[in-house]
Scaffold this active site. Sequence first.
Site, PDB file in Angstrom:
ATOM      1  N   LEU A 122       0.812  -1.224   0.000  1.00 49.28           N
ATOM      2  CA  LEU A 122       0.000   0.000   0.000  1.00 49.28           C
ATOM      3  C   LEU A 122       0.848   1.279   0.000  1.00 49.28           C
ATOM      4  O   LEU A 122       0.331   2.366   0.218  1.00 49.28           O
ATOM      5  CB  LEU A 122      -0.959   0.024   1.194  1.00 49.28           C
ATOM      6  CG  LEU A 122      -2.207  -0.858   1.112  1.00 49.28           C
ATOM      7  CD1 LEU A 122      -3.162  -0.558   2.262  1.00 49.28           C
ATOM      8  CD2 LEU A 122      -2.945  -0.696  -0.205  1.00 49.28           C
ATOM      9  N   GLY A 123       2.131   1.147  -0.232  1.00 51.96           N
ATOM     10  CA  GLY A 123       2.952   2.355  -0.404  1.00 51.96           C
ATOM     11  C   GLY A 123       3.493   2.937   0.893  1.00 51.96           C
ATOM     12  O   GLY A 123       3.513   4.153   1.067  1.00 51.96           O
ATOM     13  N   ASP A 181       3.229   6.742  -6.351  1.00 49.96           N
ATOM     14  CA  ASP A 181       2.920   6.558  -4.931  1.00 49.96           C
ATOM     15  C   ASP A 181       3.268   7.808  -4.123  1.00 49.96           C
ATOM     16  O   ASP A 181       2.551   8.191  -3.192  1.00 49.96           O
ATOM     17  CB  ASP A 181       3.650   5.318  -4.377  1.00 49.96           C
ATOM     18  CG  ASP A 181       5.081   5.189  -4.888  1.00 49.96           C
ATOM     19  OD1 ASP A 181       5.559   6.077  -5.622  1.00 49.96           O
ATOM     20  OD2 ASP A 181       5.748   4.197  -4.541  1.00 49.96           O
TER      21      ASP A 181
HETATM   22  O1  PMV Z   1       4.697  -2.356  -6.381  1.00 54.61           O
HETATM   23  P1  PMV Z   1       4.055  -1.040  -6.281  1.00 54.61           P
HETATM   24  O2  PMV Z   1       2.746  -1.087  -5.543  1.00 54.61           O
HETATM   25  O3  PMV Z   1       4.963   0.009  -5.759  1.00 54.61           O
HETATM   26  O4  PMV Z   1       3.661  -0.602  -7.762  1.00 54.61           O
HETATM   27  C1  PMV Z   1       4.600  -0.526  -8.792  1.00 54.61           C
HETATM   28  C2  PMV Z   1       3.994   0.073 -10.010  1.00 54.61           C
HETATM   29  C3  PMV Z   1       4.923   0.140 -11.213  1.00 54.61           C
HETATM   30  O5  PMV Z   1       4.215   0.823 -12.246  1.00 54.61           O
HETATM   31  C4  PMV Z   1       5.259  -1.245 -11.705  1.00 54.61           C
HETATM   32  C5  PMV Z   1       6.204   0.874 -10.894  1.00 54.61           C
HETATM   33  C6  PMV Z   1       6.043   2.368 -10.689  1.00 54.61           C
HETATM   34  O6  PMV Z   1       6.811   2.924  -9.910  1.00 54.61           O
HETATM   35  O7  PMV Z   1       5.174   2.975 -11.316  1.00 54.61           O
END
Ligand code: PMV
Length: 319
Positions: free
Chosen positions: A106-107, A152
């Site tokens: 969830l960041g 995020d």
């Molecule tokens: O793993 P998460 O929830 O941080 O998501 C990564 C999402 C990507 O598009 C694969 C990478 C990004 O930073 O956008």
Amino acid sequence: MIKASAPGKLMLFGEHAVVYNKPCIVAAVDHRIGVSLEKREDRKIVLSAPDINFKNYVALIDDLVKSHPKKVRFVLTSVFNFFEKYKIKSGLDIETKSEFSDRIGLGSSSAVVVSTIKALSELFEIEVGKKEIFDLAYKTVLDIQGVGSGFDVAAAIYGGFLLFVKGGKTIKSIKTEKIPLVVGYTGVKADTSTLVKRVSERLKENPKGINKIFEEIERIVNLAEIEMENQNWEKIGKLMSLNQDLLRNLGISSKELENLIRAALKGGAYGAKLSGAGGGDCMIAVTCKEEQDRVKKEIERVGGKIIEVKIPAKGVRVE
Ligand code: PMV
């Protein structure tokens, strides 16, 4: 004492393609991470993070980015970058408090970085605008992780629903109501950098095919932006399932994610997809209100854990 908090996030549309400059849609969720700060008279940064079993971890201010455990690196690198940029040196007592686990995707890293920078700006009475926080927080995340679009970080700062392009080239708020979302956790921790690397290898092997997938994802994101403003949740669900088909073709879905997604659809969801890098973490499903319980039960029946979230949530704030 100064305290700031920032929300976590869920990627609604456009993961992976966003790394290649396509837009994505992200939502801030009401699970927050708080950071409390106080100045110290000496040259120590003393960090406690009771949620992850860190108590009174000591770093010296001249030694902030050297070989610290991964769990405290995000806070210490935020402090280092802030001190570098604003030419400050001060001892600090820092305590972080999280409303969610750092293992569900969830960041938590971006939320803790953003909270730390906001709290520092308050503590040292420096006016730092949202875009400036973004640039500093994004740099901090890249310093540690090396990869990432920054979606995020944007969610943690701005809150709400955002249309986002890598590096903050676009950060646009999407006006809509609460989306009826169910979130299911697979129980498997996703490794974002490995999955981002996997996609980049596929792109090298098959540039034409993978770029075609990215273009299709971009088309879905653009349609989703309109349908979110229309609050057409049935259409949003369908678009999520289309996005999932493309992510599956990219090779980043997993058995666990597919199980939960199938269960959500069986329970009557309009549509469902993975959220984030893939490989594990969470899936999301859009349902009508009446089917929400049935969708949750189906997800639980196949071993998923329901994460209760309220979205959208407000961005970073001083408490
Ligand atoms: O793993 P998460 O929830 O941080 O998501 C990564 C999402 C990507 O598009 C694969 C990478 C990004 O930073 O956008």
